[in-house]
Design a protein around this motif. Structure first.
Motif, short mmCIF file in Angstrom:
data_model
loop_
_atom_site.label_atom_id
_atom_site.label_comp_id
_atom_site.label_asym_id
_atom_site.label_seq_id
_atom_site.Cartn_x
_atom_site.Cartn_y
_atom_site.Cartn_z
N TYR A 14 -10.49 3.33 4.30
CA TYR A 14 -9.34 3.14 3.19
C TYR A 14 -9.01 1.69 3.69
N VAL A 50 0.81 -1.15 -0.05
CA VAL A 50 0.02 -0.01 -0.09
C VAL A 50 0.85 1.28 -0.07
N MET A 79 -7.19 1.79 -5.91
CA MET A 79 -7.01 3.18 -5.60
C MET A 79 -8.22 3.73 -5.03
N PHE A 102 1.21 5.31 0.05
CA PHE A 102 0.71 6.78 0.35
C PHE A 102 1.54 7.77 -0.23
N ASN A 106 -3.14 5.54 -2.86
CA ASN A 106 -4.27 6.48 -2.19
C ASN A 106 -4.05 8.00 -2.88
N TYR A 107 -5.04 8.43 -2.78
CA TYR A 107 -5.08 10.02 -3.21
C TYR A 107 -5.60 10.91 -2.05
N GLN A 108 -4.91 11.92 -1.76
CA GLN A 108 -5.53 12.87 -0.80
C GLN A 108 -6.67 13.29 -0.74
N GLU A 150 -11.34 8.33 7.54
CA GLU A 150 -10.97 8.03 6.40
C GLU A 150 -9.88 6.90 6.23
N CYS A 159 -7.87 9.05 0.24
CA CYS A 159 -7.78 8.76 2.09
C CYS A 159 -6.82 10.11 2.48
#
Ligand code: NAD
Length: 257
Positions: free
Chosen positions: A75, A10, A61, A12, A38-40, A71, A64
């Motif tokens: 996630y 994973v 995807m 980030f 992830n995307y913010q 969140e 988070c």
């Protein structure tokens, strides 16, 4: 070499193609890992999805923001449903108020200090807490990204230097806490690389020039070199390494005056 085959990692921190996390993503993809990004926030989702089209396999995807426990829980619930377990996690995120990445350190505000600690240092702890149940019996590995400003004063780095000191300390405390479960935690201290975050540090170009002039390799490092080192730390090849800060900086950190 497919040394990450059958491993779920994973990641980030991918925002765009310059992101260090993107260098790590490419290295892990080349090594055969199964990936989750992830995307913010939703606004950034489209750009990350577009970038991911370059990967041979479509990653999982989802959005988070690491400052939200809710969140993070959502996630990692998604990760649990998709994969059931996790072998690796990358923390390649940081933020600070732009006005505090320059000027006098003594003027650092509490809000700015708290924000940079929350996003850039504390989040490693909360992410590890959420990932932990999925890392059970996996000999898993966590990697975060630090910088030399954690240990030495770098002009302009200011509040972020203090956050990186905390991040490196978090790395050691988490390594000690989670080591008995087989979870390793390490930091990569990367040399300066031109990314969106880095460009926010006042005088960043002179930091790049200084490394190119003084580092043993007489050049700056690339996103791909940091990616390779992170992939190594996430792999079984690094199974005896935990709690460490590993420098990928052309050797700059060994030089004195
Ligand atoms: P970047 O701007 O590409 O990446 C920063 C990432 O942090 C972005 O993806 C952003 O979305 C994410 N982020 C910020 N706040 C967030 C939040 N609340 N929730 C979720 N994500 C959030 O820049 P980068 O240089 O690739 O930075 C990645 C890491 O590498 C950071 O920890 C940075 O401090 C570290 N680092 C960078 C350099 C450098 O010179 N670029 C050197 C050493 C270490």
């Amino acid at each position: 070499m497919q040394f990450m085959k059958d491993k779920v990692v994973v990641i980030f921190g991918v925002a765009n193609k310059r992101s260090i996390a993107w260098g790590i993503t490419k290295a892990l993809s080349d090594a055969g890992a199964t990936l989750a990004l992830n995307y913010q926030n939703d606004r950034m989702g489209e750009a990350v999805a577009k970038l991911a089209e370059d990967l041979p396999e479509k990653p999982y995807m989802a959005a988070c923001d690491v400052t939200s426990e809710e969140e993070l829980a959502t996630y990692f619930d998604g990760i649990q449903r998709e994969f059931g377990q996790v072998d690796g996690m990358v923390h390649s995120i940081a933020t600070a108020k732009r006005e505090e990445l320059g000027g006098e350190f003594v003027d650092t505000s509490w809000d700015g200090y708290a924000l940079s600690q929350q996003v850039s240092a504390y989040s490693l702890i909360s992410m590890a807490r959420h990932a932990r149940p999925l890392m059970k019996d996996r000999d898993a590995s966590i990697v975060c990204l630090s910088y030399y400003g954690a240990e030495k004063v770098v002009d302009g780095y200011n509040v972020m230097g203090v956050a990186k000191s905390a991040l490196e300390s978090n790395t050691r405390y988490l390594a000690a806490n989670l080591g008995p479960e087989g979870i390793r935690v390490n930091a990569v201290s990367a040399g300066p690389i031109k990314t969106v975050s880095a460009m926010g540090v006042s005088g960043f170009s002179s930091i790049l020039d200084s490394v190119a002039a003084k580092a043993p390799l007489r050049r700056n490092v690339t996103q791909d070199e940091v990616g390779s080192a992170a992939a190594f730390l996430l792999s079984d090849m690094a199974r005896g390494i935990t709690g460490q800060t590993i420098y990928v900086d052309s050797g700059f950190s060994i030089i004195g005056v």
